[in-house]
Design a protein around this motif. Structure first.
Motif, PDB file in Angstrom:
ATOM      1  N   CYS A   1     -26.880  42.163 -14.710  1.00  0.00           N
ATOM      2  CA  CYS A   1     -28.136  41.407 -14.585  1.00  0.00           C
ATOM      3  C   CYS A   1     -28.690  41.435 -13.167  1.00  0.00           C
ATOM      4  CB  CYS A   1     -27.926  39.959 -15.020  1.00  0.00           C
ATOM      5  SG  CYS A   1     -27.700  39.742 -16.803  1.00  0.00           S
ATOM      6  N   THR A   2     -27.848  41.768 -12.178  1.00  0.00           N
ATOM      7  CA  THR A   2     -28.311  41.792 -10.781  1.00  0.00           C
ATOM      8  C   THR A   2     -28.824  43.168 -10.356  1.00  0.00           C
ATOM      9  OG1 THR A   2     -26.102  42.323  -9.915  1.00  0.00           O
ATOM     10  CG2 THR A   2     -26.629  39.997 -10.220  1.00  0.00           C
ATOM     11  N   ILE A   3     -28.718  44.166 -11.232  1.00  0.00           N
ATOM     12  CA  ILE A   3     -29.190  45.508 -10.869  1.00  0.00           C
ATOM     13  C   ILE A   3     -30.669  45.474 -10.523  1.00  0.00           C
ATOM     14  CG2 ILE A   3     -29.653  47.823 -11.768  1.00  0.00           C
ATOM     15  CD1 ILE A   3     -27.069  47.683 -13.314  1.00  0.00           C
TER      16      ILE A   3
ATOM     17  N   GLY B   1     -38.816  34.570  -9.669  1.00  0.00           N
ATOM     18  CA  GLY B   1     -37.965  35.056 -10.748  1.00  0.00           C
ATOM     19  C   GLY B   1     -36.784  35.850 -10.241  1.00  0.00           C
ATOM     20  N   GLY B   2     -36.994  36.626  -9.178  1.00  0.00           N
ATOM     21  CA  GLY B   2     -35.937  37.481  -8.657  1.00  0.00           C
ATOM     22  C   GLY B   2     -34.732  36.695  -8.168  1.00  0.00           C
ATOM     23  N   LEU B   3     -34.964  35.683  -7.341  1.00  0.00           N
ATOM     24  CA  LEU B   3     -33.827  34.942  -6.806  1.00  0.00           C
ATOM     25  C   LEU B   3     -33.218  34.020  -7.856  1.00  0.00           C
ATOM     26  CD1 LEU B   3     -32.262  34.766  -4.164  1.00  0.00           C
ATOM     27  CD2 LEU B   3     -33.404  32.611  -3.754  1.00  0.00           C
ATOM     28  N   ALA B   4     -34.067  33.423  -8.711  1.00  0.00           N
ATOM     29  CA  ALA B   4     -33.535  32.568  -9.771  1.00  0.00           C
ATOM     30  C   ALA B   4     -32.609  33.364 -10.683  1.00  0.00           C
ATOM     31  CB  ALA B   4     -34.687  31.962 -10.576  1.00  0.00           C
ATOM     32  N   ASN B   5     -32.962  34.611 -10.949  1.00  0.00           N
ATOM     33  CA  ASN B   5     -32.124  35.496 -11.760  1.00  0.00           C
ATOM     34  C   ASN B   5     -30.769  35.712 -11.083  1.00  0.00           C
ATOM     35  OD1 ASN B   5     -30.937  37.676 -13.093  1.00  0.00           O
ATOM     36  ND2 ASN B   5     -32.386  39.157 -12.310  1.00  0.00           N
TER      37      ASN B   5
ATOM     38  N   ARG C   1     -27.473  27.114 -17.408  1.00  0.00           N
ATOM     39  CA  ARG C   1     -27.405  28.379 -16.663  1.00  0.00           C
ATOM     40  C   ARG C   1     -28.051  29.527 -17.445  1.00  0.00           C
ATOM     41  NH1 ARG C   1     -25.915  24.465 -13.287  1.00  0.00           N
ATOM     42  NH2 ARG C   1     -23.675  24.270 -12.891  1.00  0.00           N
ATOM     43  N   LYS C   2     -27.761  29.580 -18.726  1.00  0.00           N
ATOM     44  CA  LYS C   2     -28.201  30.716 -19.541  1.00  0.00           C
ATOM     45  C   LYS C   2     -29.719  30.757 -19.655  1.00  0.00           C
ATOM     46  CE  LYS C   2     -27.718  32.750 -24.165  1.00  0.00           C
ATOM     47  NZ  LYS C   2     -27.009  32.690 -25.467  1.00  0.00           N
ATOM     48  N   ILE C   3     -30.347  29.634 -19.954  1.00  0.00           N
ATOM     49  CA  ILE C   3     -31.795  29.630 -20.159  1.00  0.00           C
ATOM     50  C   ILE C   3     -32.536  29.935 -18.860  1.00  0.00           C
ATOM     51  CG2 ILE C   3     -32.163  27.159 -19.748  1.00  0.00           C
ATOM     52  CD1 ILE C   3     -34.121  27.267 -22.165  1.00  0.00           C
ATOM     53  N   VAL C   4     -31.988  29.512 -17.730  1.00  0.00           N
ATOM     54  CA  VAL C   4     -32.607  29.834 -16.442  1.00  0.00           C
ATOM     55  C   VAL C   4     -32.441  31.320 -16.125  1.00  0.00           C
ATOM     56  CG1 VAL C   4     -32.479  29.438 -13.947  1.00  0.00           C
ATOM     57  CG2 VAL C   4     -32.430  27.499 -15.520  1.00  0.00           C
ATOM     58  N   LEU C   5     -31.265  31.869 -16.434  1.00  0.00           N
ATOM     59  CA  LEU C   5     -31.028  33.297 -16.199  1.00  0.00           C
ATOM     60  C   LEU C   5     -32.043  34.143 -16.961  1.00  0.00           C
ATOM     61  CD1 LEU C   5     -29.394  35.771 -15.274  1.00  0.00           C
ATOM     62  CD2 LEU C   5     -27.870  35.384 -17.231  1.00  0.00           C
ATOM     63  N   PHE C   6     -32.168  33.912 -18.243  1.00  0.00           N
ATOM     64  CA  PHE C   6     -33.071  34.752 -19.041  1.00  0.00           C
ATOM     65  C   PHE C   6     -34.533  34.374 -18.839  1.00  0.00           C
ATOM     66  CE2 PHE C   6     -29.024  35.554 -21.079  1.00  0.00           C
ATOM     67  CZ  PHE C   6     -29.106  36.920 -21.319  1.00  0.00           C
ATOM     68  N   GLY C   7     -34.793  33.109 -18.499  1.00  0.00           N
ATOM     69  CA  GLY C   7     -36.158  32.732 -18.139  1.00  0.00           C
ATOM     70  C   GLY C   7     -36.607  33.427 -16.869  1.00  0.00           C
ATOM     71  N   ALA C   8     -35.696  33.538 -15.901  1.00  0.00           N
ATOM     72  CA  ALA C   8     -36.013  34.232 -14.645  1.00  0.00           C
ATOM     73  C   ALA C   8     -36.227  35.727 -14.878  1.00  0.00           C
ATOM     74  CB  ALA C   8     -34.893  34.016 -13.631  1.00  0.00           C
TER      75      ALA C   8
ATOM     76  N   ALA D   1     -27.176  34.174 -12.466  1.00  0.00           N
ATOM     77  CA  ALA D   1     -26.107  35.101 -12.852  1.00  0.00           C
ATOM     78  C   ALA D   1     -24.840  34.837 -12.042  1.00  0.00           C
ATOM     79  CB  ALA D   1     -26.573  36.541 -12.664  1.00  0.00           C
ATOM     80  N   PHE D   2     -25.017  34.548 -10.755  1.00  0.00           N
ATOM     81  CA  PHE D   2     -23.875  34.277  -9.876  1.00  0.00           C
ATOM     82  C   PHE D   2     -23.134  33.014 -10.328  1.00  0.00           C
ATOM     83  CE2 PHE D   2     -21.775  32.599  -6.116  1.00  0.00           C
ATOM     84  CZ  PHE D   2     -21.216  33.730  -5.551  1.00  0.00           C
ATOM     85  N   ILE D   3     -23.889  31.949 -10.603  1.00  0.00           N
ATOM     86  CA  ILE D   3     -23.273  30.682 -11.006  1.00  0.00           C
ATOM     87  C   ILE D   3     -22.633  30.804 -12.385  1.00  0.00           C
ATOM     88  CG2 ILE D   3     -23.747  28.275 -11.603  1.00  0.00           C
ATOM     89  CD1 ILE D   3     -25.923  28.280  -9.459  1.00  0.00           C
ATOM     90  N   LEU D   4     -23.353  31.424 -13.321  1.00  0.00           N
ATOM     91  CA  LEU D   4     -22.834  31.542 -14.688  1.00  0.00           C
ATOM     92  C   LEU D   4     -21.537  32.347 -14.714  1.00  0.00           C
ATOM     93  CD1 LEU D   4     -23.270  30.874 -17.636  1.00  0.00           C
ATOM     94  CD2 LEU D   4     -24.780  32.850 -17.832  1.00  0.00           C
ATOM     95  N   GLY D   5     -21.495  33.452 -13.975  1.00  0.00           N
ATOM     96  CA  GLY D   5     -20.272  34.246 -13.906  1.00  0.00           C
ATOM     97  C   GLY D   5     -19.135  33.492 -13.258  1.00  0.00           C
TER      98      GLY D   5
END
Length: 536
Positions: free
Chosen positions: A28-30, A203-207, A166-173, A211-215
């Protein structure tokens, strides 16, 4: 009372499901790297000079003489030309301009616009909107606006992640990043381009943060340093290296942006494979959902979970436990924590300024832009390996200080390199960037270890905001070279060495337990704080 890692120990540290999550969340960070750094090619400045209107009755010899030659290498001026009315009069009298002293003719700015070389680019935002000469400050503005968006993203993503998951913010971002990256292709002018860049930055940093927190929360404690280096870091480097590869074959900025954006559509299926964080669900009292995720992970790993994952006592604790929010003012309440916060803010700002300043300066380096950008991305991989090794084996303070001192020293040494050894100068810039990368990766973990549990998120948030201020300033640093050659590198090197010294004043955290209260925080080095020294 067992902690979460003890409760879920039956899952194992590195089962099939953890491996899948490690790979998917890291991937997700690519997009963060090529979204954040595509301005290197989208906003590059092609070779240019004043446009000479085609309808003027000038011979080829006179057209070639209309642009003044400047500098020791006698290059064509980028921002001025000889006055066309004078040139027209002289061309009628003197068919051959070689016998005239052109330096005596008055010059004027590029009143009819510019002519841009098509040798490297079909178009960039610079050639499309004439962001050169007196307007050369506008191209760095677009990059700074993107980083301002990241500043907002660093502030808002944590709040939204704690509230909505975490998940909804990741995919929302990811969705926000993808939608605005598509819209930017249709930008009619620079103003709209900058506005969309702002939302892309959010969106870039929120993503990245989500991802960092969720992992970190889904993986076992033993895997978190590996995830933050070999996982997130290496996949970020893969995206970094992917950018110049695509840009090499696509030289028109709108097509390049659309191509990179379409790659992010591959993230859509991940929604069905990445679960919500059980830790977050438990913090919200959603025990059944958390237990469902844990049982699914056990099934994927081929292990049998206990009949009751949580004891009655633990369920009662989860139900009644409430984590109190800590105000920002706590970071300034005591002398010791105030000193740590000020030093941290300076270090994060300087590291970010150097990291992004050197990254965005790829077009000004000697050699091929695409190869240099690829090498900068590839350097992230050994930087992550070095970070993992240093975090495992050595002092935090001396590791970060050593990386910063290495980076700053080689950048200062560039000033001694002869002009005919430009390849060596580029190698030194690459080493300087490597040092900045190592420091950047290590300072995240070090800062989290400095602050107590009650202040850890707040301290990291303030430090990340300071980092964004450094990145906002970074696009403008290299405008200083107009006043003195390599002045920008001298500034970055000096500030980096200053940060290397400042780190040594912070307390050591290697092989020490994380502090839970402000009283448990270690003291700053080499100077004594007076006044209030503790608070709870």
């Amino acid at each position: 009372m067992r902690d979460y890692d003890e409760i879920t120990a039956f899952l194992g540290d590195w089962g099939p499901h953890q491996k899948l999550l490690f790979f998917l969340l890291s991937s997700c960070t690519i997009s963060n790297s090529f979204y954040g750094l595509n301005i290197i090619f989208v906003g590059d400045v092609p070779e240019h000079h004043c446009l000479i209107p085609e309808n003027l009755n000038l011979s080829e010899a006179w057209r070639n003489k209309t642009i003044p030659l400047q500098g020791a290498e006698q290059q064509r001026s980028k921002c001025s030309r000889y006055r066309l009315d004078v040139i027209m009069n002289l061309s009628e009298t003197f068919p051959d301009p070689d016998f005239l002293n052109m330096s005596e003719i008055e010059q004027e700015p590029c009143l009819d616009g510019w002519e841009y070389s098509k040798e490297q680019y079909i178009s960039t935002i610079v050639s499309e909107w004439d962001l050169v000469c007196n307007n050369n400050w506008k191209e760095p503005l677009a990059t700074s606006v993107f980083f301002i968006g990241m500043l907002v993203g660093s502030f808002s993503s944590g709040i939204l992640s704690d509230r909505f998951g975490r998940k909804i913010v990741l995919f929302g971002a990811i969705a926000l990043q993808t939608i605005f990256s598509m819209l930017i292709v249709f930008s009619p002018n620079l103003e709209i381009f900058c506005l969309i860049m702002f939302f892309r930055g959010i969106g870039g940093l929120a993503n990245y943060v989500a991802a960092f927190i969720l992992g970190s929360e889904l993986l076992a404690d033993s895997m978190r340093i590996v995830y933050s280096t070999f996982g997130v870091g290496v996949f970020y480097a893969i995206g970094y290296m992917f950018l110049p590869f695509v840009a090499y074959f696509i030289r028109e900025w709108r097509t390049l942006m659309m191509t990179l954006t379409l790659c992010c559509l591959l993230y859509i299926p991940l929604w069905w494979f990445i679960p919500e964080s059980p830790r977050w669900l438990l913090s919200k009292g959603r025990v059944e959902e958390a237990e469902s995720v844990i049982r699914l992970m056990a099934k994927k790993n081929g292990v049998t979970p206990p009949p009751k994952i949580f004891s009655e006592l633990e369920l009662e604790y989860i139900k009644n436990n409430e984590v109190k929010s800590v105000p920002f003012a706590q970071l300034l309440k005591t002398c010791n924590i105030r000193a740590i916060t000020i030093i941290n803010v300076l270090i994060w700002m300087i590291i970010s300024m150097g990291y992004y300043g050197l990254s965005l300066n790829v077009p000004d380096l000697h050699g091929d832009d695409y190869l240099n950008c690829f090498l900068f991305g590839a350097a992230e991989i050994p930087a992550n390996i070095a970070t993992w090794f240093l975090l495992k084996k050595f002092s935090r303070r001396f590791s970060i200080s050593g990386a910063l001192f290495l980076g700053g020293s080689v950048l200062l040494f560039i000033q001694l390199i002869p002009s005919d050894l430009l390849v060596l100068a580029t190698v030194l810039v690459l080493i300087g960037r490597l040092g900045a990368s190592c420091a950047f990766f290590m300072v995240y973990i070090y800062t989290a270890e400095l602050y107590p549990t009650t202040l850890r998120n707040t301290g990291l948030g303030v430090s990340a905001m300071a980092s964004r201020i450094g990145s906002i300033l970074s696009p403008y640093i290299f405008l200083l070279d107009a006043y003195q050659e390599n002045l920008s590198l001298i500034l970055i090197a000096t500030l980096t060495i200053f940060a290397a010294i400042a780190v040594l004043f912070l307390p050591e955290t290697f092989n020490t337990p994380l502090p839970d209260t402000i009283d448990q925080m270690k003291k700053v080095k080499w100077f004594k704080c007076t006044g209030r020294t503790h608070s709870n």
